[in-house]
Design an enzyme around this catalytic site. Structure first.
Site, short mmCIF file in Angstrom:
data_model
loop_
_atom_site.label_atom_id
_atom_site.label_comp_id
_atom_site.label_asym_id
_atom_site.label_seq_id
_atom_site.Cartn_x
_atom_site.Cartn_y
_atom_site.Cartn_z
N GLY A 28 6.84 8.56 -13.62
CA GLY A 28 7.60 8.00 -12.50
C GLY A 28 6.89 6.79 -11.90
O GLY A 28 6.89 6.59 -10.68
N GLY A 36 8.83 3.97 -9.55
CA GLY A 36 9.44 4.29 -8.26
C GLY A 36 8.67 3.67 -7.11
O GLY A 36 7.71 2.92 -7.31
N GLN A 37 9.08 4.02 -5.87
CA GLN A 37 8.49 3.41 -4.68
C GLN A 37 6.98 3.64 -4.62
O GLN A 37 6.20 2.72 -4.48
CB GLN A 37 9.15 3.97 -3.41
CG GLN A 37 8.69 3.27 -2.15
CD GLN A 37 8.86 4.12 -0.89
OE1 GLN A 37 9.23 5.28 -0.95
NE2 GLN A 37 8.61 3.52 0.25
N ASP A 81 7.81 5.83 -17.26
CA ASP A 81 9.03 6.10 -16.49
C ASP A 81 10.17 6.23 -17.49
O ASP A 81 9.97 5.99 -18.70
CB ASP A 81 9.31 4.96 -15.49
CG ASP A 81 10.04 5.48 -14.24
OD1 ASP A 81 11.10 6.12 -14.40
OD2 ASP A 81 9.55 5.28 -13.13
N ILE A 82 11.38 6.55 -17.01
CA ILE A 82 12.50 6.62 -17.94
C ILE A 82 13.07 5.23 -18.23
O ILE A 82 13.93 5.06 -19.07
CB ILE A 82 13.65 7.55 -17.47
CG1 ILE A 82 13.94 7.33 -15.99
CG2 ILE A 82 13.38 8.99 -17.79
CD1 ILE A 82 15.25 7.94 -15.55
N ARG A 83 12.59 4.23 -17.47
CA ARG A 83 13.02 2.85 -17.74
C ARG A 83 11.80 1.95 -17.60
O ARG A 83 10.81 2.34 -16.99
CB ARG A 83 14.12 2.42 -16.76
CG ARG A 83 13.64 2.50 -15.33
CD ARG A 83 14.71 2.20 -14.31
NE ARG A 83 14.30 2.73 -13.01
CZ ARG A 83 13.57 2.07 -12.12
NH1 ARG A 83 13.15 0.85 -12.35
NH2 ARG A 83 13.23 2.63 -10.96
N TYR A 112 16.39 19.07 -1.82
CA TYR A 112 15.08 18.45 -2.04
C TYR A 112 13.97 19.31 -1.41
O TYR A 112 12.96 19.60 -2.05
CB TYR A 112 15.13 17.05 -1.42
CG TYR A 112 13.85 16.27 -1.41
CD1 TYR A 112 13.23 15.88 -2.59
CD2 TYR A 112 13.28 15.86 -0.20
CE1 TYR A 112 12.07 15.11 -2.56
CE2 TYR A 112 12.13 15.10 -0.16
CZ TYR A 112 11.52 14.72 -1.35
OH TYR A 112 10.39 13.96 -1.31
N LYS A 120 10.85 21.24 -3.17
CA LYS A 120 9.45 20.96 -2.82
C LYS A 120 8.74 22.24 -2.36
O LYS A 120 7.58 22.46 -2.68
CB LYS A 120 9.36 19.87 -1.74
CG LYS A 120 9.71 18.49 -2.25
CD LYS A 120 8.72 17.99 -3.29
CE LYS A 120 9.02 16.61 -3.81
NZ LYS A 120 8.17 16.22 -4.95
N ILE A 135 7.65 7.08 3.84
CA ILE A 135 6.68 6.03 3.47
C ILE A 135 7.32 4.65 3.60
O ILE A 135 8.40 4.40 3.06
CB ILE A 135 6.17 6.24 2.03
CG1 ILE A 135 5.50 7.61 1.92
CG2 ILE A 135 5.19 5.14 1.64
CD1 ILE A 135 4.96 7.93 0.54
C1 AKB Z 1 12.99 11.31 1.89
O1 AKB Z 1 13.40 10.77 2.92
O2 AKB Z 1 13.67 12.02 1.15
C2 AKB Z 1 11.52 11.11 1.53
C3 AKB Z 1 10.66 12.23 2.04
C4 AKB Z 1 10.44 12.39 3.48
O3 AKB Z 1 10.14 12.97 1.26
N1 AKB Z 1 11.06 9.87 2.03
#
Ligand code: AKB
Length: 317
Positions: free
Chosen positions: A9, A12-13, A35-37, A143, A147, A173
């Site tokens: 990855g 990414g950012q 990465d995948i690209r 998400y 996590k 971030i």
């Molecule tokens: C999001 O907003 O999904 C991320 C995070 C807080 O993990 N920046």
């Protein structure tokens, strides 16, 4: 002794700037970006790059063997807002990629893993101010659930198989080099672009929505520091709370207005408001500070100054 790093990855950012930082620190040829690209020109020119789907165990294993990798940074993930739209895809990417690297370490094919967690592991029943390291965690987003499950698995693999996995619960971030994709805290980046381009911004969160945030330079330093720390200092093998600053859309607006007085904000909250409302407002990161010396450097005005300085030329006509 093997001594090469693989970043999954890398485009990414976080991955983009992490790749640069690791290449500066350890040498370009020691850091294999993937990465995948394909990445931008700088990424492709500055060192080895491989196309890898992080959900494909064999693809990662082949590269690990080919380059004699001993450390993996798993930065591929689907973030909060996008994951709400594609729940099973998010679960598959976020969990399968983690199992792949944990199992590679269990099989002694790699020695050390960095895996990012997030403030999204917390939920509406969590104390929202100065959220402790150990507290109620009932995440209400896809998400956040991935996590939190990931954190439990990291700790399990450490205790059961001795896997050296290290993790940070990143706040939102803020960065200027690469745009984020699909997060809830992304407004705090978009606002700088729109301030420079249109002098106004329509915010998808409402006024008063305070969230924990961090500047990319601090986030990268934290990542390198936790990975460099000697293993006995890493007493928490799920994931460390990491704090820096907290602000709401009005406070970031006030900070921008100090440099661009004509800037204004208006509010059109959408589905991301509910996500933000379920997350902490500020983070107690004393354990990270005590165990491996974490200390943030950037406050909001310092972030604003650096963001506007670096993005300014892009919007000059
Ligand atoms: C999001 O907003 O999904 C991320 C995070 C807080 O993990 N920046």
């Amino acid at each position: 002794m093997k001594s090469r790093i693989l970043i999954l990855g890398a485009c990414g950012q976080i991955g983009t700037e992490l790749t640069t930082a690791l290449r500066q620190k350890y040498g370009n040829h020691k850091v294999i970006a993937s990465d995948i690209r394909e990445g931008d020109e700088e990424m492709m020119k500055s060192g080895p790059f491989e196309i890898i789907d992080a959900t494909n165990y064999e693809a990662i294993e082949n590269i690990v063997i080919q380059y004699e990798i001993n450390e993996v940074y798993l930065m591929a993930a689907m973030l909060s807002a996008t994951a709400e739209k594609f729940p099973s895809k998010a679960w598959q990417l976020n969990m399968n990629s983690l199992f792949n690297v944990l199992n590679l370490a269990k099989e002694k094919k790699i020695e050390k893993i960095f895996w990012p967690s997030s403030i999204a592991v917390f939920g509406p029943t969590t104390p929202r101010v100065n959220t402790p390291q150990h507290t109620i965690m009932e995440p209400s987003t896809v998400y956040g659930i991935s996590k939190q499950a990931g954190e439990r698995w990291c700790e399990y693999y450490f205790k059961k198989y001795g896997v050296d996995v290290r993790s940070i619960r990143y706040p939102g971030i803020i960065s200027w080099q690469t745009l984020p994709g699909g997060g809830t805290t992304d407004y705090a980046i978009d606002i700088y672009h729109k301030a420079l381009k249109h002098h106004k911004y329509i915010c998808f969160l409402k006024a008063g929505t305070t969230l924990p945030m961090i500047y990319m330079d601090d986030a990268i330093r934290a990542t390198l520091d936790i990975m460099e720390a000697s293993p006995e200092k890493i007493e928490i093998r799920s994931s460390y709370n990491l704090g820096a600053i907290s602000f709401d859309p009005e406070e970031i607006t006030a900070s921008i207005k100090k440099q661009l007085p004509e800037f204004s904000i208006s509010y059109e909250p959408d589905f991301r408001q509910a996500i933000a409302d379920s997350w902490p407002q500020s983070i107690d990161d004393q354990d990270a500070r005590d165990h491996w010396g974490w200390l943030h450097q950037y406050d909001l005005d310092a972030i604003t100054e650096d963001m506007l300085k670096n993005l300014g030329p892009k919007y000059k006509n």
